[in-house]
Design an enzyme around this catalytic site. Sequence first.
Site, PDB file in Angstrom:
ATOM      1  N   ALA B  80       0.825  -1.201   0.000  1.00 12.85           N
ATOM      2  CA  ALA B  80       0.000   0.000   0.000  1.00 12.85           C
ATOM      3  C   ALA B  80       0.863   1.256   0.000  1.00 12.85           C
ATOM      4  O   ALA B  80       0.496   2.276  -0.594  1.00 12.85           O
ATOM      5  CB  ALA B  80      -0.945   0.000   1.193  1.00 12.85           C
ATOM      6  N   THR B  81       2.019   1.200   0.639  1.00  8.68           N
ATOM      7  CA  THR B  81       2.895   2.372   0.653  1.00  8.68           C
ATOM      8  C   THR B  81       3.257   2.773  -0.768  1.00  8.68           C
ATOM      9  O   THR B  81       3.142   3.942  -1.145  1.00  8.68           O
ATOM     10  CB  THR B  81       4.178   2.075   1.462  1.00  8.68           C
ATOM     11  OG1 THR B  81       3.805   1.778   2.808  1.00  8.68           O
ATOM     12  CG2 THR B  81       5.118   3.264   1.446  1.00  8.68           C
ATOM     13  N   ASN B 160      -6.075   3.302  10.436  1.00  9.12           N
ATOM     14  CA  ASN B 160      -5.358   2.145  10.968  1.00  9.12           C
ATOM     15  C   ASN B 160      -5.198   2.180  12.490  1.00  9.12           C
ATOM     16  O   ASN B 160      -5.016   1.143  13.103  1.00  9.12           O
ATOM     17  CB  ASN B 160      -3.975   2.026  10.317  1.00  9.12           C
ATOM     18  CG  ASN B 160      -3.213   3.326  10.336  1.00  9.12           C
ATOM     19  OD1 ASN B 160      -3.693   4.332   9.795  1.00  9.12           O
ATOM     20  ND2 ASN B 160      -2.053   3.340  10.949  1.00  9.12           N
ATOM     21  N   GLN B 188      -6.706  -0.760   5.202  1.00  5.78           N
ATOM     22  CA  GLN B 188      -7.362  -1.329   6.379  1.00  5.78           C
ATOM     23  C   GLN B 188      -8.812  -1.735   6.127  1.00  5.78           C
ATOM     24  O   GLN B 188      -9.449  -2.307   7.017  1.00  5.78           O
ATOM     25  CB  GLN B 188      -7.317  -0.321   7.544  1.00  5.78           C
ATOM     26  CG  GLN B 188      -5.929  -0.065   8.103  1.00  5.78           C
ATOM     27  CD  GLN B 188      -5.357  -1.254   8.878  1.00  5.78           C
ATOM     28  OE1 GLN B 188      -6.067  -2.221   9.182  1.00  5.78           O
ATOM     29  NE2 GLN B 188      -4.066  -1.195   9.175  1.00  5.78           N
ATOM     30  N   SER B 208      -3.265  -3.443   0.256  1.00  2.00           N
ATOM     31  CA  SER B 208      -2.139  -4.235   0.717  1.00  2.00           C
ATOM     32  C   SER B 208      -2.664  -5.631   1.020  1.00  2.00           C
ATOM     33  O   SER B 208      -3.771  -5.783   1.532  1.00  2.00           O
ATOM     34  CB  SER B 208      -1.567  -3.589   1.987  1.00  2.00           C
ATOM     35  OG  SER B 208      -0.366  -4.208   2.327  1.00  2.00           O
ATOM     36  N   HIS B 210      -1.202  -7.897   3.064  1.00  5.83           N
ATOM     37  CA  HIS B 210      -0.848  -8.476   4.370  1.00  5.83           C
ATOM     38  C   HIS B 210      -1.778  -8.060   5.503  1.00  5.83           C
ATOM     39  O   HIS B 210      -1.590  -8.502   6.635  1.00  5.83           O
ATOM     40  CB  HIS B 210       0.613  -8.184   4.719  1.00  5.83           C
ATOM     41  CG  HIS B 210       0.914  -6.775   5.137  1.00  5.83           C
ATOM     42  ND1 HIS B 210       0.905  -6.379   6.451  1.00  5.83           N
ATOM     43  CD2 HIS B 210       1.235  -5.682   4.420  1.00  5.83           C
ATOM     44  CE1 HIS B 210       1.229  -5.092   6.519  1.00  5.83           C
ATOM     45  NE2 HIS B 210       1.436  -4.648   5.301  1.00  5.83           N
ATOM     46  N   THR B 248      10.205  -7.281 -12.398  1.00  9.31           N
ATOM     47  CA  THR B 248       9.672  -8.616 -12.636  1.00  9.31           C
ATOM     48  C   THR B 248       8.475  -8.858 -11.724  1.00  9.31           C
ATOM     49  O   THR B 248       8.541  -8.621 -10.525  1.00  9.31           O
ATOM     50  CB  THR B 248      10.755  -9.669 -12.345  1.00  9.31           C
ATOM     51  OG1 THR B 248      11.875  -9.394 -13.186  1.00  9.31           O
ATOM     52  CG2 THR B 248      10.239 -11.070 -12.616  1.00  9.31           C
ATOM     53  N   CYS B 333       5.062   2.959  16.217  1.00  5.70           N
ATOM     54  CA  CYS B 333       5.833   1.729  16.354  1.00  5.70           C
ATOM     55  C   CYS B 333       6.892   1.649  15.283  1.00  5.70           C
ATOM     56  O   CYS B 333       7.960   1.107  15.495  1.00  5.70           O
ATOM     57  CB  CYS B 333       4.953   0.501  16.220  1.00  5.70           C
ATOM     58  SG  CYS B 333       3.249   0.807  16.583  1.00  5.70           S
TER      59      CYS B 333
END
Lengths: 394, 394, 131, 131
Positions: B80-81, B160, B188, B208, B210, B248, B333
């Site tokens: 996402a970044t 988030n 999110q 994203s 993850h 790639t 964090c």
Amino acid sequence: MTDSSATAKTIYLDYAATTPVDSAVVKVMVECLGEDGDFANPSSVHAPGVAARVRVENAREQVAGLLGARSGEIIFTSGATEADNLAIRGAGLFQVHKGRHIITSKSEHRAVLDPFKSLEKEGFEVTWLVPEDHGRVSAEQLQAALRPDTTLVSLMHVNNETGLVHDIAALGQLCRSHGVLFHVDAAQSAGKLPIDVRAMQIDMMSFSAHKIYGPKGIGALFVSREPRCNLYPVSYGGGQEQGLRPGTLATHQIAGMGLAFELAAGRMQADQQRLHELREVLWSGLQAIGGVTANGELEYSAPNILNVSFQGVEGESLLFGLDGIAVSSGSACASGSREPSYVLRSLGLDDQAAQSSLRFSLGRSTSRDDIDVVVSMLSAQVRRLRALAPDWVK
Amino acid sequence: MTDSSATAKTIYLDYAATTPVDSAVVKVMVECLGEDGDFANPSSVHAPGVAARVRVENAREQVAGLLGARSGEIIFTSGATEADNLAIRGAGLFQVHKGRHIITSKSEHRAVLDPFKSLEKEGFEVTWLVPEDHGRVSAEQLQAALRPDTTLVSLMHVNNETGLVHDIAALGQLCRSHGVLFHVDAAQSAGKLPIDVRAMQIDMMSFSAHKIYGPKGIGALFVSREPRCNLYPVSYGGGQEQGLRPGTLATHQIAGMGLAFELAAGRMQADQQRLHELREVLWSGLQAIGGVTANGELEYSAPNILNVSFQGVEGESLLFGLDGIAVSSGSACASGSREPSYVLRSLGLDDQAAQSSLRFSLGRSTSRDDIDVVVSMLSAQVRRLRALAPDWVK
Amino acid sequence: MNAPAYAQLVRQHFSRPVGAGCFEPGVPGVVQGCAGSREQGLAVQFQCRLDGEKILEARFLAWGCPHSIAGASWLAERLAGMGLVEAARITGNEVSAALDVPADKLGSILILEDALGACLENARQRHYLNE
Amino acid sequence: MNAPAYAQLVRQHFSRPVGAGCFEPGVPGVVQGCAGSREQGLAVQFQCRLDGEKILEARFLAWGCPHSIAGASWLAERLAGMGLVEAARITGNEVSAALDVPADKLGSILILEDALGACLENARQRHYLNE
Ligand SMILES: Cc1ncc(COP(=O)(O)O)c(C=O)c1O
Ligand SMILES: Cc1ncc(COP(=O)(O)O)c(C=O)c1O
């Protein structure tokens, strides 16, 4: 989902495009994925986060280890393309007050050429060297191109199409002695040729995991701390990777890359010796067909790559006739288009000769049998297509 | 390699930081890695390459499917970044001739804030909205900020840290009616709240994998084709992904993301219902401790996130006392520093209150037992720390 | 980027602090000193129960990070049985060395020193300490 | 970004071309035509062996992509047994439709048409075709 039987029977000679992932690497990756593994965010301060962070830092050591670098000099990226962009745009723009002249060669990968073009559009002056020393840029050539306002040179270690190897130590020494930053795209050389970033006097070096049995979508940029090389980031966000490359660290990808680099370090010499011998067998087999030329003299090229032009046959038909063999052709594959390779043209080939070229790249699973099958299929195809061609194009 | 026993026993309530990868997703990823799998380069024209390409295009459909988009509108990125950077810098710079005024809010993720800051440095004028409607930016607020030279608005779907949800359809309609591009960071919300890019009138949306049981290091940007949204790339190279994102293609990552999105589509409603109930249990348990405040009213927030301030306890000690529980604190964090969260401050909290906050984010494996353990540990810790504090800070 | 590292001794003192709390009002021979605030990230109070120049027992209250709480506990443990002159010689450096306090937290250790100093000053004012 | 797609018929004709080669010098009733070059990406030669206006057999030589080779073979197969007038009516469109030739290769199909046209023109010049 897909018909993988086709894949299974294929003789794969396209290791320079990408490699399968080593099974030990797959295992480490899987350990970082599931609920019972080290799946947490490596930036989190709680225990699972710390466990993931340990994986990441361990991998950083493994990557640094292959290069004679320190782990703090390794910035993980999404691949060599991103590493090239970060190095070229990041260092180019950082030094803009010092000068706007930057140097590269016409036979670089597009991941280097295109960032250079982007800077050119933004007002930089680019010298595009045409490799003159058997397809390579010589130190003399580079010396002649250096100017007082030159700030950056980018030349690759091993060329992805021809396998030709630059004398990085000589080029590095020249750049360092002129106070010019030196970036090297080592996507094709890491784990295949020895690298020592200090001895070679390299400021930045780009890597990709998927060319040496690691996963796709992960790479790294070495950024020297001594002497210190300064960059701007090319993307902005959470502050990861010393602020140079934001985004949640992909533990499984990084751990996979780390192990792939460590494994490569251990087996590099034996692997390359074996591939060198296999390439010899392949090359003699192809020469027996007649009317074939190696693009890039073998003595100057990495032992795992052989690029050959077949006279009197059209490129697409040559490739089409090789069903069951996976090789790359002299047309740009990335786009699926039939553009002849600009790398081969920079060696002096005309469009048709470039298109009638095949790149064979050998790897860990390539066997003597594979080579024999390929030689016999190619002989048959080339002979058939030549017989089909009218005299006036032969 | 690491002590994963620590991980195994941990109660993980940090699903908004990242999630473990679903086992079916791991399986698909592994199918794309090894020698017998679809490991080839999806850009190669030979059979193994085509098999990999089929995986990629299938995943593109799966991702598009969750959003009501067409597969040609999905650009895969490293997360996402990168998607945020591509959207904000790419569209901001593309439209520079139209205007240099762009709008976002102070409670966005750094992957949005930092690209905005980078444009601000380059001469753009940024309006930084302070969310006024219960921690959200209202359509009225946005309306008041729009100007004739506004070209881009970026507001996130689900925050988030707090879980607060923007009324994307209302904001989208406003932007569209003013001819201003609308970008939404949906890292999110994807797989957690329904998304329909057409109905919501979204031009660009970041994702994203993850955050919804897919792998880290892969994401996507939706770029609308109807109406057509134009961007510059932020990095340059091999021409993949419509020239917007070179490098790639990482088949295993993309295939994993695709399946994660498809699985999320199927179980979204049931999952969120269950998490909503668990969050209620957690929140009543915490309220019983006394002196706790929810940051962000629950009725306006996504059902899987609960952010709570604990009065009279210092943040780091609170977290330290929670050994065996993985949650995020109100300190940033990413940097491991003790900077109080700017998101919580934008809600009006002072530094200490922000630092004494914990974000609980629930996920597929969260059980009622987990919640009970967490509530009882927290009660004990909070009571102990409060007893330890001198009267004048209580 | 790393998680804050806590020394084993910090963990011990944090989870089982020595001298946590304060003396009942009216207990004889108690002096006390405070320092810090919420805004400074640490607020701490020391109490010593004295018999002449000798510290019989020390107690503390603290609002702060784990290093600060552990530091206060470590001090309370050391102070017990000490003379006031000896106590005045304890430095923040000793606390940080013992607990492996990271550089960015040395400010908190100064606040601990201040609170202890204030406590000893209180003793001096109340003529427990004759210099 | 996609691999070139080859229709089944292209694969067939490419691997087992009909009429590949040329007639021995001296065979009676042979007319021929050529078109293209290496630079154009396709060089092709057609020969037809005639009995009056009737094509008994067609042969080709080609240097080019799989679609071109298959196209030449497809034409050679169709031409056999055809009259010259009928042969003159075959269009490039028919070839591309039959073999599903992608748009970026229609140039090659034009070259095939040209070669066939040249061959028929040769027949006309040699008075096999009386219009
Ligand atoms: C020399 C060279 N540089 C850069 C790249 C790009 O690497 P990646 O796919 O990791 O972005 C490649 C391979 O694709 C390469 O061969
Ligand atoms: C709202 C939001 N945007 C962006 C990101 C960045 O995502 P990624 O880690 O995929 O780059 C995150 C999570 O880290 C997020 O929560």
